[in-house]
Design a protein around this motif. Structure first.
Motif, PDB file in Angstrom:
ATOM      1  N   UNK A  44       0.649  -1.126  -0.292  1.00 19.47           N
ATOM      2  CA  UNK A  44       0.413   0.158   0.190  1.00 19.47           C
ATOM      3  C   UNK A  44       1.076   1.610   0.040  1.00 19.47           C
ATOM      4  N   UNK A  45       0.280   1.892   0.300  1.00 21.34           N
ATOM      5  CA  UNK A  45       1.215   3.737   0.719  1.00 21.34           C
ATOM      6  C   UNK A  45       0.349   5.007   0.451  1.00 21.34           C
ATOM      7  N   UNK A  46       1.444   6.134   0.733  1.00 18.86           N
ATOM      8  CA  UNK A  46       0.592   7.278  -0.144  1.00 18.86           C
ATOM      9  C   UNK A  46       0.361   7.294  -1.251  1.00 18.86           C
ATOM     10  N   UNK A  47      -1.027   7.957  -2.013  1.00 23.45           N
ATOM     11  CA  UNK A  47      -0.539   7.554  -3.788  1.00 23.45           C
ATOM     12  C   UNK A  47      -0.357   9.510  -3.473  1.00 23.45           C
ATOM     13  N   UNK A  51       4.492  13.477  -4.522  1.00 28.26           N
ATOM     14  CA  UNK A  51       4.112  15.051  -4.660  1.00 28.26           C
ATOM     15  C   UNK A  51       4.362  16.116  -3.235  1.00 28.26           C
ATOM     16  N   UNK A  52       4.053  15.350  -1.886  1.00 26.17           N
ATOM     17  CA  UNK A  52       4.213  16.068  -0.660  1.00 26.17           C
ATOM     18  C   UNK A  52       5.671  15.949  -0.020  1.00 26.17           C
ATOM     19  N   UNK A  53       6.500  15.174  -0.824  1.00 25.36           N
ATOM     20  CA  UNK A  53       7.483  15.695  -0.822  1.00 25.36           C
ATOM     21  C   UNK A  53       8.719  16.141  -1.805  1.00 25.36           C
ATOM     22  N   UNK A  54       8.125  15.900  -2.589  1.00 27.03           N
ATOM     23  CA  UNK A  54       8.644  17.758  -3.821  1.00 27.03           C
ATOM     24  C   UNK A  54       8.473  18.811  -3.207  1.00 27.03           C
ATOM     25  N   UNK A 146      -2.268  17.860  -7.610  1.00 30.87           N
ATOM     26  CA  UNK A 146      -2.566  16.764  -8.311  1.00 30.87           C
ATOM     27  C   UNK A 146      -2.896  15.916  -7.482  1.00 30.87           C
ATOM     28  N   UNK A 147      -2.702  15.544  -6.626  1.00 30.69           N
ATOM     29  CA  UNK A 147      -3.022  13.866  -5.273  1.00 30.69           C
ATOM     30  C   UNK A 147      -3.154  14.005  -3.850  1.00 30.69           C
ATOM     31  N   UNK A 168     -11.148  20.092  -3.205  1.00 28.85           N
ATOM     32  CA  UNK A 168     -11.151  18.779  -3.728  1.00 28.85           C
ATOM     33  C   UNK A 168     -10.028  18.720  -2.614  1.00 28.85           C
ATOM     34  N   UNK A 169      -8.392  19.804  -2.727  1.00 30.64           N
ATOM     35  CA  UNK A 169      -7.448  18.848  -2.654  1.00 30.64           C
ATOM     36  C   UNK A 169      -6.441  20.022  -2.339  1.00 30.64           C
ATOM     37  N   UNK A 170      -5.548  19.886  -1.845  1.00 31.44           N
ATOM     38  CA  UNK A 170      -4.993  21.218  -1.355  1.00 31.44           C
ATOM     39  C   UNK A 170      -4.499  21.809  -2.699  1.00 31.44           C
ATOM     40  N   UNK A 171      -4.783  23.244  -2.387  1.00 27.35           N
ATOM     41  CA  UNK A 171      -4.616  24.590  -3.356  1.00 27.35           C
ATOM     42  C   UNK A 171      -3.378  24.823  -3.831  1.00 27.35           C
TER      43      UNK A 171
END
Length: 225
Positions: A44-47, A51-54, A146-147, A168-171
């Motif tokens: 599994x994992x955080x999809x 993107x968050x790490x980048x 994106x995610x 819906x996602x982080x602005x």
């Protein structure tokens, strides 16, 4: 005691900057570690992990640019200036600092103009320096990442920036905020460094030669022994 009122604001900036850098690095490590465990241990994992790490890495780099000016860690070429006497050498250092400040001001305008539409604000007019605000700026506050999911504790921002419509996602204006913030901090660090050069407590903007001097001192002691 006499330098406490003047030094306190600077120390607060130092602590805040170092805390931010440590927090960003810690979050990057934590997210990456958890994702590895989830991927190989539970399939599994955080999809949104990559993107968050980048984004966190981008924040870390921009914070690092200003912090490097604070600790005199930027590399530079001083092959010519090292032969100058103290007076001309200081003048050249001040000139280079002035050029850097000018460039930082240009970057600050560009950073604001890029970030402002995503936060529902207006860009500035003028090609080089702000001459006002552009009322025709297109509102891009609805742009999202994106995610990365939208944290519940930040949903109140929708009423201020997105006309009450929850994202819906982080602005995007949140991760992009590092641009005006980081360049502003860079400008502050450049001004501090320029003042230190003027006062004579700092030689230049680039990395000092204390390490080289220490190596030479040790080598001299070894030769004597």
């Amino acid at each position: 005691m006499s330098d406490t009122p003047k030094g306190a604001p600077r120390r607060r900036i130092d602590v805040w900057e170092q805390t931010a850098i440590a927090t960003l690095l810690g979050l990057m490590t934590l997210i990456t570690f958890i994702n590895v465990v989830l991927r190989y241990g539970f399939n599994s994992g955080f999809i949104w992990g990559l993107e968050a790490t980048l984004i966190l890495f981008a924040w870390l780099v921009i914070f690092g640019v200003s912090h490097a000016f604070r600790v005199t860690a930027h590399l530079g070429v001083d092959a010519a200036t090292s032969f100058l006497p103290a007076g001309p050498k200081r003048a050249v250092a001040l000139l280079s600092a002035a050029v850097c400040i000018f460039y930082a001001l240009l970057m600050l305008k560009g950073a604001w103009d890029y970030w402002a539409p995503f936060a529902g604000f207006q860009t500035t007019t003028g090609r080089w320096f702000p001459t006002g605000f552009d009322a025709s700026t297109r509102d891009r506050a609805f742009y999202i990442t994106e995610q990365i999911p939208m944290p519940w504790f930040l949903e109140f921002l929708a009423g201020w920036i997105n006309q009450g419509e929850v994202w819906e996602k982080l602005p995007r204006f949140i991760p992009y905020f590092i641009l005006p913030l980081g360049i502003s901090l860079l400008l502050v660090r450049l001004l501090q460094a320029t003042r230190e050069i003027y006062a004579g407590s700092r030689e230049s903007l680039i990395v000092s030669h204390e390490a080289e001097d220490a190596v030479e001192s040790v080598a001299a002691l070894n030769r004597e022994s």
